[in-house]
Design a protein around this motif. Structure first.
Motif, PDB file in Angstrom:
ATOM      1  N   ARG A 147       7.800  31.261  25.959  1.00 35.01           N
ATOM      2  CA  ARG A 147       6.433  30.752  26.040  1.00 35.01           C
ATOM      3  C   ARG A 147       5.893  30.929  27.473  1.00 35.01           C
ATOM      4  O   ARG A 147       5.490  29.986  28.146  1.00 35.01           O
ATOM      5  N   TYR A 148       5.957  32.178  27.935  1.00 29.62           N
ATOM      6  CA  TYR A 148       5.538  32.517  29.297  1.00 29.62           C
ATOM      7  C   TYR A 148       4.678  33.774  29.223  1.00 29.62           C
ATOM      8  O   TYR A 148       4.993  34.692  28.471  1.00 29.62           O
ATOM      9  N   PRO A 149       3.579  33.841  30.017  1.00 27.63           N
ATOM     10  CA  PRO A 149       2.681  34.982  29.879  1.00 27.63           C
ATOM     11  C   PRO A 149       3.318  36.315  30.294  1.00 27.63           C
ATOM     12  O   PRO A 149       4.103  36.362  31.239  1.00 27.63           O
ATOM     13  N   VAL A 150       2.962  37.356  29.584  1.00 29.64           N
ATOM     14  CA  VAL A 150       3.460  38.698  29.882  1.00 29.64           C
ATOM     15  C   VAL A 150       2.314  39.674  29.649  1.00 29.64           C
ATOM     16  O   VAL A 150       1.458  39.429  28.798  1.00 29.64           O
ATOM     17  N   THR A 151       2.290  40.758  30.429  1.00 25.62           N
ATOM     18  CA  THR A 151       1.249  41.765  30.232  1.00 25.62           C
ATOM     19  C   THR A 151       1.878  43.049  29.720  1.00 25.62           C
ATOM     20  O   THR A 151       2.770  43.597  30.374  1.00 25.62           O
ATOM     21  N   LEU A 152       1.443  43.507  28.559  1.00 28.99           N
ATOM     22  CA  LEU A 152       1.910  44.779  28.027  1.00 28.99           C
ATOM     23  C   LEU A 152       0.981  45.878  28.528  1.00 28.99           C
ATOM     24  O   LEU A 152      -0.241  45.782  28.375  1.00 28.99           O
TER      25      LEU A 152
END
Ligand SMILES: [Zn+2]
Length: 840
Positions: free
Chosen positions: A631-636
């Motif tokens: 539940r942590y932001p990630v950028t694809l």
């Protein structure tokens, strides 16, 4: 009175006959001929709902929603009488399995479940489902009415609506209006990531046992309410292939019963009969085996049903029409007819064998409870295991209806197979240990999931060959040949409730045990709470803390003002970690809390590359990990659109398995200027082929050594005299078919914190040599896997190889992870390795 009653019945029959006569066919309802277009998912759902309203023989039930919000549902099709007593039939069936306790009212009929379109781009499935439904409710096939009197048919028209609609949308927007079978056309070549998988790019036909995905979880919770006797799963394979039906190919898992074998043959004959009538081509006993437990045929088989895979030649690339090498054109209509024929054969053969289907189904579970076939009668999982892994494994057992309890016989010492040492040893049963007994309805599935080494009839399998759960979750566990009795009562873990303290502590400390602590770290970062982690063990206030333990000081979080204690307590409770408050920064032993040995953990900005260069399944696992586990932001970032991206914005850049040649310079620049790259599986090749890396030097040295030791001329090697037909088997000697290897760890390296002294990985890649500079963090020291199949040539090469390593380049760092540590998101013990590499 009697007359009026009769009149009402006659009227009712007339109404029902009239209703079935007036039901619209799919063509009439959709406004086009089936097979002339790919249907949108919502339209198929509307058709099923319409039929369910219009016919007394059908009942549509929603069972869930996909990640993207589409409807998941099934339709029950049976006689009016059966449908009106569906709840009774359901309960009676479950009572016979022993999975439901209660009194049966008697009647039991087979449930025959037809599941379509689990792979989104195998798009013929959902079209066929509508045709099959119409045939059944309109009685337009010989024998249908009899079938419905004696059986309940369950149709799941689309197990993967998100993938299916992605395919349909892309196809419809790229297709020619004049049908074009030319394979060069855009419509036959859909771009990354294809539409086989679900939203998170998971292959749902590999997810049955593990149930990591929401579609699978909801479908199987519903399936478990009925426990069908037959489950058929409809797929497509390459368009040059014909049609595949049962019997399945070797290897079959050893727990498949003689009756399941026999029924596979019966089903094959039944299909052949209908296919012969239409002069259709087919094959059986090849390619599609029954070993890996997480398919739509094996999982039902291991749950007492008859499980089948059907494969129609076609698939996503074939579109509305495909020009075969033979010169023949394969149309969507042909493909519908293939699966339609197989659907009817499945029901017909099941109907003809209905009595034995029921009696053998009941016997399957009864035998499990009374005389398990598993050599080991009790599995003991130590209660002292790391909590998040242990809890997750129990959740998996719940989802698979496998029972467990606390173990009785506390204090007893027994001979037992010790999973972690991979040999016989001893176990002393302690309070809190968990028992999984082989004496239970799901006995055979217990065997499948806990057998230290799964036994197959052949080593040539379609998928991985090892999955014993103690390795998957890295749990201390033992298998006993003795029957151990349980302690009655539910297994429950204490819920952690931290209370906000009023006197102001100097710091809070969280002992590092496992994955919950990473969810906690993620939670703190999201609230901009600063923290440190200790590189060395320490003790304070008489309590000892592991390496990697977390320190949150008041002094460093002044920006939170009065909210400090409350916020930390909330995040800790949300993530089930225990806070210890301390009033000083001075420790009893180890380094003080403010030491450089407890560095600050920076809140990392993380990017994962996706797109053409990458393996979609591998990207999907990481995506899912960040969003649904951590539940942590990630950028694809799509590799094809990466040009304008300033990668310096990201602290961590993750390379899923893939080929990044085109971005090599960008990636190297990023590392040199201080970035951290985590490279998985074959993404490593851009580093291993670059002369500036330690990995390149290691490989060069190994190759030189190999050359000097290979004195014998290769051309006289008798293994080169392999037969043409043995080619596949020969190739197998050079690889690991998804076997499990023990990984020794450098416990002092922060990337290995929390994994223990050793850990297990599902090995598929070839071995990399030890790094001459940098760090060898995890490595394989033995040639034999602990479980599963590895070829003899592979074993020689895999001894003394690196699995986890890191090296510095410029002011940045590369972390190599040679295999997938979080395989299909069910290899839960790998989550802490990912957490370490991202956050530490
Ligand atoms: Zn498929």
């Amino acid at each position: 009175m009697k007359k009026i009653f009769l009149a009402i019945i006659t009227l009712a029959i007339c109404v029902s006959v009239l209703k079935s006569q007036t039901i619209k066919s799919p063509d009439e309802f959709l406004g086009y001929e089936l097979g002339s277009q790919f249907t949108y998912h919502y339209r198929a759902v509307e058709y099923f709902k319409y039929v369910s309203e219009a016919s007394p023989l059908a009942k549509y039930v929603e069972y869930g929603k996909t990640n993207e919000g589409r409807t998941l549902g099934v339709c029950f099709i049976s006689s009016e009488e059966n449908l009106s007593s569906l709840e009774d039939l359901r309960k009676n069936n479950l009572i016979k399995t022993g999975l439901l306790i209660g009194e049966s009212s008697g009647k039991q009929v087979p449930f025959i479940w037809l599941g379509y379109n689990v792979h989104g781009n195998e798009a013929v499935g959902m079209e066929t489902a509508m045709k099959t439904l119409y045939t059944l409710v309109s009685g337009s096939y010989p024998g249908v009415n009899e079938w419905l009197k004696s059986c309940v048919i369950i149709i799941d028209p689309c197990q993967n609506p998100d993938g299916r609609d992605l395919y349909t949308n892309r196809y419809r927007s790229s297709q020619n209006i004049i049908v074009n079978p030319n394979m060069d056309a855009w419509e036959h070549n859909q771009e990354w990531p294809g539409a086989r998988s679900n939203h998170y790019l998971f292959d749902l036909n590999r997810d049955w046992a593990w149930q990591t995905q929401t579609e699978t979880q909801q479908r199987l919770a519903f399936y478990n309410r009925y426990m069908p006797q037959v489950h058929a799963d409809f797929h497509e394979m390459g368009a040059e292939s014909t049609f595949f039906f049962a019997p399945a190919a070797d290897p079959w898992h050893e727990v498949v019963t003689p009756w399941q074998h026999e029924f596979h043959k019966l089903m094959g004959k039944g299909n052949a009969g209908l296919f012969d009538e239409k002069f259709k081509l087919y094959f059986s006993k090849e390619n599609f085996d029954l070993f890996y437990p997480s398919f739509g045929d094996t999982w039902p088989l291991f749950n007492g049903a008859m499980g089948f895979t059907y494969e129609q030649g076609g698939g996503g690339a074939s579109g509305l029409a495909y020009s075969r090498e033979s010169g023949d054109t394969l149309t969507l209509k042909d493909r519908i007819d293939g699966h339609y024929t197989a659907s009817l054969a499945t029901i017909k053969v099941s109907y003809e064998n209905r009595d034995k289907l029921i009696s053998e189904f009941n016997k399957y579970f009864e035998d499990g409870e009374k005389q398990p076939s598993f050599k080991y009668k009790s599995i003991i999982i130590k209660g002292s295991n790391e909590k998040s892994n242990l809890e997750d494994m129990l959740k998996l057992l719940d989802r698979n209806q496998i029972r467990y309890s606390y173990s009785g016989s506390i204090g007893r010492k027994s001979k037992a197979f010790d999973y972690s040492s991979d040999k016989d040893g001893e176990v002393t049963i302690e309070k809190g240990d968990i028992l999984i007994s082989a004496f239970q309805p799901q006995s055979r599935f217990v065997q499948v999931l806990f057998e230290p080494d799964s036994k197959a009839t052949d080593s040539l399998s379609y998928d991985i060959t090892a999955w014993a759960l103690p390795y998957v979750y890295n749990l201390k566990a033992f298998a006993l040949t003795d029957k151990i009795n349980p302690i009655e009562g539910k297994v429950e873990f204490e819920k952690i409730i931290n209370v906000t303290i009023t006197e102001k502590p100097y710091a809070y400390i969280v002992n590092y045990n496992g994955f919950n602590e990473f969810q906690f770290i993620a939670g703190l970062h999201k609230k901009n709470i600063r923290l440190r982690n200790s590189l060395k063990p320490f003790s304070i206030n008489g309590k000892s803390y592991n390496r990697g333990s977390l320190i949150i000081t008041r002094g460093e979080n002044k920006h939170l003002e009065g909210k400090f204690d409350q916020l930390i307590t909330e995040v800790a409770n949300d993530n089930q970690v225990k806070l210890e408050a301390v009033t000083t920064g001075m420790v009893d032993s180890g380094k003080e809390l403010g030491s450089g040995n407890s560095p600050v953990m920076k809140k990392p900005a993380v990017a994962v590359l996706c797109g053409d260069a990458t393996s979609s399944n591998s990207v999907g696992e990481l995506w899912y990990y960040f969003e649904r586990e951590l539940r942590y932001p990630v950028t694809l970032i799509n590799t094809g659109l990466a040009d304008p991206v300033d990668f310096r914005k990201y602290d961590v850049l993750i390379l899923a398995s893939g080929n990044y040649k085109k971005l090599k310079d960008t990636i190297f620049d990023y590392v040199r200027s201080g970035g951290r790259v985590i490279a998985f599986e074959n993404s490593i090749s851009i580093f291993s082929t670059d002369k500036t890396t330690a990995l390149f030097k290691a490989i060069e040295t190994r190759n030189t050594e190999l050359k000097s030791s290979e004195k014998k001329e290769k051309s006289t090697d008798s293994t080169l005299l392999k037969k043409f037909e043995d080619q596949r088997r020969y190739n197998l000697s050079e690889r690991s078919a998804g076997s499990i290897y023990k990984v020794k760890l450098d416990v002092s390296n922060p990337y290995a914190f929390g994994l223990g002294n050793e850990w297990f990985i599902l090995k598929q890649s070839a071995g990399y040599p030890f790094l001459p500079t940098g760090n060898n963090i995890g490595y394989i020291l033995e040639k034999e896997p602990v479980s599963g199949f590895a070829g003899y040539k592979y074993k020689d090469k895999i001894k003394n190889t690196m699995v986890i390593g890191s090296e510095k380049i410029g002011s940045g760092e590369i972390i190599y992870i040679t295999d997938d540590p979080y395989f299909r998101a069910f290899w839960k013990s790998g989550r802490v390795l990912l957490g370490n590499t991202i956050f530490r």
